[in-house]
Design a protein around this motif. Structure first.
Motif, PDB file in Angstrom:
ATOM      1  N   ILE A 101      27.505  -2.995 -21.690  1.00 29.59           N
ATOM      2  CA  ILE A 101      26.350  -3.656 -21.882  1.00 29.59           C
ATOM      3  C   ILE A 101      25.430  -3.070 -22.348  1.00 29.59           C
ATOM      4  N   SER A 102      24.480  -2.309 -21.673  1.00 26.15           N
ATOM      5  CA  SER A 102      23.400  -1.486 -22.206  1.00 26.15           C
ATOM      6  C   SER A 102      23.557   0.011 -22.470  1.00 26.15           C
ATOM      7  N   GLU A 103      24.543   0.390 -21.962  1.00 22.32           N
ATOM      8  CA  GLU A 103      25.208   2.009 -21.884  1.00 22.32           C
ATOM      9  C   GLU A 103      25.697   2.303 -22.835  1.00 22.32           C
ATOM     10  N   PRO A 104      25.654   3.315 -23.575  1.00 23.48           N
ATOM     11  CA  PRO A 104      26.622   3.760 -24.580  1.00 23.48           C
ATOM     12  C   PRO A 104      27.569   4.576 -24.267  1.00 23.48           C
ATOM     13  N   ASN A 105      28.536   4.887 -24.923  1.00 21.16           N
ATOM     14  CA  ASN A 105      29.662   5.734 -24.569  1.00 21.16           C
ATOM     15  C   ASN A 105      29.374   7.071 -24.116  1.00 21.16           C
ATOM     16  N   GLU A 106      28.498   7.758 -24.503  1.00 21.08           N
ATOM     17  CA  GLU A 106      28.135   9.147 -24.235  1.00 21.08           C
ATOM     18  C   GLU A 106      27.609   9.084 -22.885  1.00 21.08           C
ATOM     19  N   LYS A 107      27.214   8.129 -22.054  1.00 24.81           N
ATOM     20  CA  LYS A 107      26.833   7.928 -20.678  1.00 24.81           C
ATOM     21  C   LYS A 107      28.070   7.445 -19.843  1.00 24.81           C
ATOM     22  N   GLN A 108      29.046   7.303 -20.424  1.00 24.26           N
ATOM     23  CA  GLN A 108      30.178   6.956 -19.615  1.00 24.26           C
ATOM     24  C   GLN A 108      31.254   8.109 -19.611  1.00 24.26           C
ATOM     25  N   THR A 109      31.433   8.889 -20.647  1.00 26.77           N
ATOM     26  CA  THR A 109      32.539   9.730 -20.783  1.00 26.77           C
ATOM     27  C   THR A 109      32.365  10.942 -21.425  1.00 26.77           C
ATOM     28  N   ARG A 110      32.711  12.279 -21.187  1.00 28.76           N
ATOM     29  CA  ARG A 110      32.539  13.180 -22.174  1.00 28.76           C
ATOM     30  C   ARG A 110      33.821  13.424 -23.133  1.00 28.76           C
ATOM     31  N   ALA A 111      34.790  12.559 -22.850  1.00 27.38           N
ATOM     32  CA  ALA A 111      36.318  12.745 -23.586  1.00 27.38           C
ATOM     33  C   ALA A 111      36.461  11.343 -24.221  1.00 27.38           C
ATOM     34  N   PRO A 112      37.214  11.294 -25.321  1.00 29.04           N
ATOM     35  CA  PRO A 112      37.663  10.167 -25.888  1.00 29.04           C
ATOM     36  C   PRO A 112      38.497   9.490 -24.615  1.00 29.04           C
ATOM     37  N   LEU A 113      38.395   8.074 -24.723  1.00 25.83           N
ATOM     38  CA  LEU A 113      39.017   7.207 -23.522  1.00 25.83           C
ATOM     39  C   LEU A 113      40.576   7.450 -23.703  1.00 25.83           C
ATOM     40  N   TRP A 114      41.029   7.483 -24.943  1.00 23.24           N
ATOM     41  CA  TRP A 114      42.497   7.494 -24.721  1.00 23.24           C
ATOM     42  C   TRP A 114      43.080   8.909 -24.146  1.00 23.24           C
ATOM     43  N   HIS A 115      42.491   9.802 -24.102  1.00 26.10           N
ATOM     44  CA  HIS A 115      42.944  11.311 -23.580  1.00 26.10           C
ATOM     45  C   HIS A 115      43.102  11.028 -21.954  1.00 26.10           C
ATOM     46  N   ARG A 116      42.675   9.855 -21.509  1.00 25.33           N
ATOM     47  CA  ARG A 116      42.606   9.765 -20.043  1.00 25.33           C
ATOM     48  C   ARG A 116      44.148   9.620 -19.663  1.00 25.33           C
ATOM     49  N   ALA A 117      44.893   8.921 -20.645  1.00 21.84           N
ATOM     50  CA  ALA A 117      46.335   8.822 -20.291  1.00 21.84           C
ATOM     51  C   ALA A 117      47.022  10.117 -19.717  1.00 21.84           C
TER      52      ALA A 117
END
Length: 364
Positions: A197-213
């Motif tokens: 919505i109004s929040e960019p990626n840098e306010k959601q995670t410090r690492a690339p999302l695919w690393h979470r796997a």
């Protein structure tokens, strides 16, 4: 990041994935372009219908067409997809009539299609909940013995669609835990459009999302979400691994939401126009069109025919949307419970009497 087409439409070699693309016929390659153009035209028509008061809300997919069409066309008939509320391109690939997508947003039905008929679940509004539904379904597929049999008509995979914002939800983490522990045949397809919505990626995670796997014990991969060929190949490979019993995969399709989150949102309040302009030059449709042209896979006559078909689709969608009948007001009480319930019976009676009061006023 996996990429098979540059933003300029130049082919990039990838020894592992090239055979999957090379196996596509000329008609299938042209079909991907047709899908991209038609679903964008439908999306534009739906946005216009909302602005004109014919839909209560609309969640546009503008800019994410390649991520949805590429992954949608990688599915086999027996595979099952669990969408959010924005997967109009995947719905198209699964054979759902586009007008049926409008019913819920027009307020005339609760979904408009049979999930069993199309193997495409109903839209999910609760952020991230569909990942749990998908994982549970995949665990059921396992227990039915429809994984790793070697029969391409039987072996089944499940795909769960969600956005980068949903990846912050607890439901998604729980789904990843269950899928990893049970080695379930599910692909987690995250469309990272860079704005929750109004929040960019840098306010959601410090690492690339695919690393979470990695933390959940299965592979992850990032693909250029504006490259329809790369998305198709990566998703096809991940789905096949799931069908063969190799467990889940996390696919991060790196793309961009060109428009608003929904028609109730104003993105100019939280992002600069210069950012949008940069991504316009990475348009998934123009990129693919350039490659089709330079590779000799399609000519001007083909592109003109697709544009004409898109215009006809827009006209048809508008006419059929406006012709949708309004449901009876008491329909809201149907199917609340599996059997008759005294509370809903009283509420239905009150509502019926309330509606009748207006007719009495008019008669006077």
């Amino acid at each position: 990041m996996v990429q098979l087409l540059t933003p300029e439409g130049e082919r990039v070699a990838h020894p592992e994935l090239d055979p999957l693309v090379e196996a596509l016929s000329r008609e299938e390659l042209q079909g991907l372009y047709r899908d991209l153009v038609l679903i964008r035209r439908f999306d534009a028509e739906a946005t216009a219908l909302q602005r004109q008061g014919e839909l209560g809300l609309w969640a546009s997919l503008l800019g994410q067409e390649a991520a949805q069409v590429g992954s949608g066309r990688a599915l086999r008939p027996q595979d099952h997809a669990f969408p959010t509320y924005r997967e109009h391109g995947v719905a198209w690939c699964r054979g759902v009539d586009p007008v049926n997508l409008l019913g819920m947003f027009r307020g005339v039905n609760h979904g408009g299609w049979d999930p069993d008929e199309k193997n495409f679940h109903l839209y999910t509004i609760i952020i991230g909940a569909q990942t749990l539904h998908a994982t549970g379904y995949a665990m059921g597929v396992q227990r039915d013995g429809d994984v790793g049999t070697g029969d391409p008509q039987r072996d089944t995979a499940v795909i769960a669609y969600f956005g980068d914002g949903a990846s912050s939800q607890g439901d998604v983490s729980e789904a990843l835990v269950f899928a990893g522990v049970n080695n379930s045949p599910v692909v987690f397809f995250c469309q990272n459009n860079q704005w929750a919505i109004s929040e960019p990626n840098e306010k959601q995670t410090r690492a690339p999302l695919w690393h979470r796997a990695r933390g959940f014990g299965f592979p992850g991969i990032r693909v250029d979400g504006n490259d329809v060929l790369a998305v198709y190949a990566v998703t096809a490979q991940a789905l096949e691994n799931a069908r063969c019993g190799q467990g889940p995969t996390f696919v991060e399709a790196y793309t961009y939401r060109m428009g608003a989150h929904t028609t109730s949102d104003d993105p100019t309040k939280y992002r600069v126009s210069a950012e949008v302009e940069v991504w316009k030059h990475r348009d998934p449709i123009e990129r693919y069109k350039r490659w089709l042209t330079t590779s000799g896979t399609a000519d001007a006559a083909f592109f003109e025919a697709v544009e004409a078909e898109a215009d006809e689709l827009g006209r048809s969608v508008r006419e059929r949307c406006l012709a949708m009948p309004d449901p009876d007001g008491t329909a809201m009480f149907d199917h609340v419970y599996a059997e008759a319930h005294p509370v809903t019976a009283r509420e239905r009676a009150w509502f019926t009497e309330y509606q009748a009061s207006f007719e009495q006023e008019v008669a006077r």
